[in-house]
Design a protein around this motif. Structure first.
Motif, PDB file in Angstrom:
ATOM      1  N   LEU A  37       0.821  -1.202   0.000  1.00 43.72           N
ATOM      2  CA  LEU A  37       0.000   0.000   0.000  1.00 43.72           C
ATOM      3  C   LEU A  37       0.861   1.260   0.000  1.00 43.72           C
ATOM      4  O   LEU A  37       1.792   1.388   0.803  1.00 43.72           O
ATOM      5  CB  LEU A  37      -0.911  -0.001   1.226  1.00 43.72           C
ATOM      6  CG  LEU A  37      -2.153   0.894   1.158  1.00 43.72           C
ATOM      7  CD1 LEU A  37      -3.122   0.381   0.103  1.00 43.72           C
ATOM      8  CD2 LEU A  37      -2.847   0.951   2.527  1.00 43.72           C
ATOM      9  N   ARG A  38       0.537   2.197  -0.907  1.00 47.91           N
ATOM     10  CA  ARG A  38       1.265   3.463  -0.998  1.00 47.91           C
ATOM     11  C   ARG A  38       0.352   4.673  -0.827  1.00 47.91           C
ATOM     12  O   ARG A  38       0.817   5.772  -0.569  1.00 47.91           O
ATOM     13  CB  ARG A  38       1.995   3.556  -2.347  1.00 47.91           C
ATOM     14  CG  ARG A  38       3.079   2.495  -2.530  1.00 47.91           C
ATOM     15  CD  ARG A  38       4.202   2.672  -1.512  1.00 47.91           C
ATOM     16  NE  ARG A  38       5.205   1.608  -1.610  1.00 47.91           N
ATOM     17  CZ  ARG A  38       5.219   0.513  -0.865  1.00 47.91           C
ATOM     18  NH1 ARG A  38       4.249   0.300   0.044  1.00 47.91           N
ATOM     19  NH2 ARG A  38       6.159  -0.399  -0.998  1.00 47.91           N
ATOM     20  N   HIS A  39      -0.940   4.473  -0.994  1.00 48.82           N
ATOM     21  CA  HIS A  39      -1.915   5.546  -0.759  1.00 48.82           C
ATOM     22  C   HIS A  39      -3.055   4.997   0.079  1.00 48.82           C
ATOM     23  O   HIS A  39      -3.594   3.924  -0.210  1.00 48.82           O
ATOM     24  CB  HIS A  39      -2.490   6.101  -2.061  1.00 48.82           C
ATOM     25  CG  HIS A  39      -3.712   6.959  -1.837  1.00 48.82           C
ATOM     26  ND1 HIS A  39      -3.630   8.278  -1.463  1.00 48.82           N
ATOM     27  CD2 HIS A  39      -5.038   6.659  -1.885  1.00 48.82           C
ATOM     28  CE1 HIS A  39      -4.853   8.760  -1.303  1.00 48.82           C
ATOM     29  NE2 HIS A  39      -5.726   7.801  -1.549  1.00 48.82           N
ATOM     30  N   GLN A  47       4.949   3.496   5.240  1.00 48.61           N
ATOM     31  CA  GLN A  47       5.098   2.991   3.879  1.00 48.61           C
ATOM     32  C   GLN A  47       4.314   3.808   2.852  1.00 48.61           C
ATOM     33  O   GLN A  47       4.423   3.565   1.643  1.00 48.61           O
ATOM     34  CB  GLN A  47       4.652   1.529   3.808  1.00 48.61           C
ATOM     35  CG  GLN A  47       3.142   1.315   3.949  1.00 48.61           C
ATOM     36  CD  GLN A  47       2.762  -0.138   4.153  1.00 48.61           C
ATOM     37  OE1 GLN A  47       3.242  -0.776   5.101  1.00 48.61           O
ATOM     38  NE2 GLN A  47       1.918  -0.674   3.286  1.00 48.61           N
ATOM     39  N   LEU A  48       3.541   4.796   3.317  1.00 50.18           N
ATOM     40  CA  LEU A  48       2.672   5.552   2.425  1.00 50.18           C
ATOM     41  C   LEU A  48       3.412   6.695   1.730  1.00 50.18           C
ATOM     42  O   LEU A  48       4.356   7.275   2.281  1.00 50.18           O
ATOM     43  CB  LEU A  48       1.487   6.143   3.193  1.00 50.18           C
ATOM     44  CG  LEU A  48       0.544   5.159   3.879  1.00 50.18           C
ATOM     45  CD1 LEU A  48      -0.554   5.916   4.613  1.00 50.18           C
ATOM     46  CD2 LEU A  48      -0.060   4.180   2.880  1.00 50.18           C
ATOM     47  N   GLU A  49       2.920   7.023   0.529  1.00 51.13           N
ATOM     48  CA  GLU A  49       3.365   8.209  -0.186  1.00 51.13           C
ATOM     49  C   GLU A  49       2.321   9.316  -0.123  1.00 51.13           C
ATOM     50  O   GLU A  49       2.652  10.493  -0.261  1.00 51.13           O
ATOM     51  CB  GLU A  49       3.660   7.853  -1.641  1.00 51.13           C
ATOM     52  CG  GLU A  49       4.799   6.851  -1.801  1.00 51.13           C
ATOM     53  CD  GLU A  49       4.967   6.375  -3.228  1.00 51.13           C
ATOM     54  OE1 GLU A  49       4.155   6.804  -4.088  1.00 51.13           O
ATOM     55  OE2 GLU A  49       5.889   5.594  -3.491  1.00 51.13           O
ATOM     56  N   SER A  50       1.073   8.943   0.074  1.00 55.77           N
ATOM     57  CA  SER A  50      -0.005   9.933   0.207  1.00 55.77           C
ATOM     58  C   SER A  50      -1.053   9.411   1.176  1.00 55.77           C
ATOM     59  O   SER A  50      -1.282   8.205   1.280  1.00 55.77           O
ATOM     60  CB  SER A  50      -0.639  10.249  -1.150  1.00 55.77           C
ATOM     61  OG  SER A  50      -1.118   9.083  -1.781  1.00 55.77           O
ATOM     62  N   LEU A  51      -1.673  10.365   1.872  1.00 61.03           N
ATOM     63  CA  LEU A  51      -2.659  10.054   2.910  1.00 61.03           C
ATOM     64  C   LEU A  51      -3.808  11.039   2.788  1.00 61.03           C
ATOM     65  O   LEU A  51      -3.585  12.252   2.681  1.00 61.03           O
ATOM     66  CB  LEU A  51      -2.015  10.152   4.288  1.00 61.03           C
ATOM     67  CG  LEU A  51      -2.922  10.006   5.520  1.00 61.03           C
ATOM     68  CD1 LEU A  51      -3.528   8.615   5.586  1.00 61.03           C
ATOM     69  CD2 LEU A  51      -2.125  10.311   6.800  1.00 61.03           C
TER      70      LEU A  51
END
Length: 319
Positions: A210-212, A236-240
């Protein structure tokens, strides 16, 4: 403030959306995302529309499909439409993007859409990569835990997402999933999910790629923010996205007191109830991440309310 509305996408799964129309030449089957809708003026049942599509388009090359309004006059259940799609799934070997109920408020409010268990539609396409659904629990929207090896994007746009559906998402095996968006909605329209229902997602164990993550449009937005503040998945996210809900200074302070968020590319807080000082602190703490926020929403206070009563706050999408 800029209102957030449900809209028809111009593009889906990287392709321009095309709605077939009489006397308009058909594009190449793999060049567009096909949107099928019943035209009130045409008086054509969806089953007829579906067969026309199968007869005139090389569906073996279709890469993306959107289902718009499927009724002519009275709103009808989605289940027969789902069954048609599932029955003809073998005619769509290239399908990678599927959007069920691409319907906007002018056509039908999201809470009025007569949805059903959409699990068979997902299971019918084992190579599907993007799956988007609109609808509410009080009108039958459902999902069972599934195993799907190819799905990279899962999105539920709802004014009332049922807790059993959220739990089913969290219990599903989606090893390729990179993007997850859940619009929780209002309890008036069937939203009964809790923060505990998304704990498996927040742990990071459920979806390791998961990245977003979007946990949005919730009356529990402050509780969600507090849980996210210490959630292992955030690293681990790039966007939230914590937008569209009732996020207030309580949730903002939880974010400020939690783990760093400055590794993110974007933090979406649009449609919020934060005060300017707290929002300014969030922007500073998250830099260089882009914090999308806009102006705060206004509390709704009835003139007959007592001074001790809390003002009403609303999610962006409910009915």
């Amino acid at each position: 403030m800029t209102p957030i509305h449900i809209q028809h996408p111009d593009r889906f799964h990287g392709l321009p959306v095309h709605t077939p129309a009489v006397s308009v030449p058909l594009p190449a089957a793999d060049a567009v995302a096909w949107r099928l809708e019943c035209d009130y003026d045409e008086q054509t049942d969806f089953a007829v529309l579906w067969q026309q599509f199968l007869d005139t388009v090389d569906t073996s090359r279709v890469r993306a499909l959107l289902i718009g309004p499927w009724w002519r006059e009275e709103y009808t259940p989605f289940e027969p439409v789902r069954d048609l799609i599932v029955a003809d799934a073998d005619r769509f070997p290239a399908l990678r993007g599927l959007f069920l109920a691409d319907v906007v408020g002018e056509e039908c409010e999201v809470s009025w859409l007569r949805m059903c268990d959409i699990t068979p539609a997902l299971e019918a396409f084992p190579l599907l990569e993007e799956f988007t659904v609109r609808g509410c629990g009080q009108e039958g929207l459902g999902l069972r835990p599934v195993r799907h090896a190819a799905l990279t994007s899962l999105r539920f746009e709802s004014g009332g997402l049922p807790g059993d559906l959220v739990r089913a998402v969290a219990a599903s095996e989606l090893p390729a999933l990179e993007r997850l968006d859940l619009w929780f909605g209002s309890s008036w329209y069937g939203a009964d999910a809790t923060v505990d229902d998304v704990r498996p997602v927040l742990s990071g164990a459920a979806f390791p790629r998961l990245r977003h993550l979007g946990l949005q449009n919730s009356e529990l937005q402050d509780e969600i923010a507090a849980a996210v503040a210490s959630a292992p998945v955030v690293a681990q996210l790039e966007s939230l996205a914590l937008s569209m809900g009732t996020l207030s200074d309580a949730g903002g302070e939880a974010l400020l007191n939690g783990q760093p968020l400055n590794h993110l590319a974007t933090l979406d807080l649009r449609h919020h109830y934060l005060t300017d000082p707290v929002l300014d602190r969030i922007r500073a703490a998250c830099a260089p991440a882009v914090v999308e926020a806009g102006e705060a929403e206004d509390d709704y206070a009835d003139e007959d309310m007592d001074d001790e009563e809390e003002p009403e706050r609303y999610v962006a999408v409910s009915e």
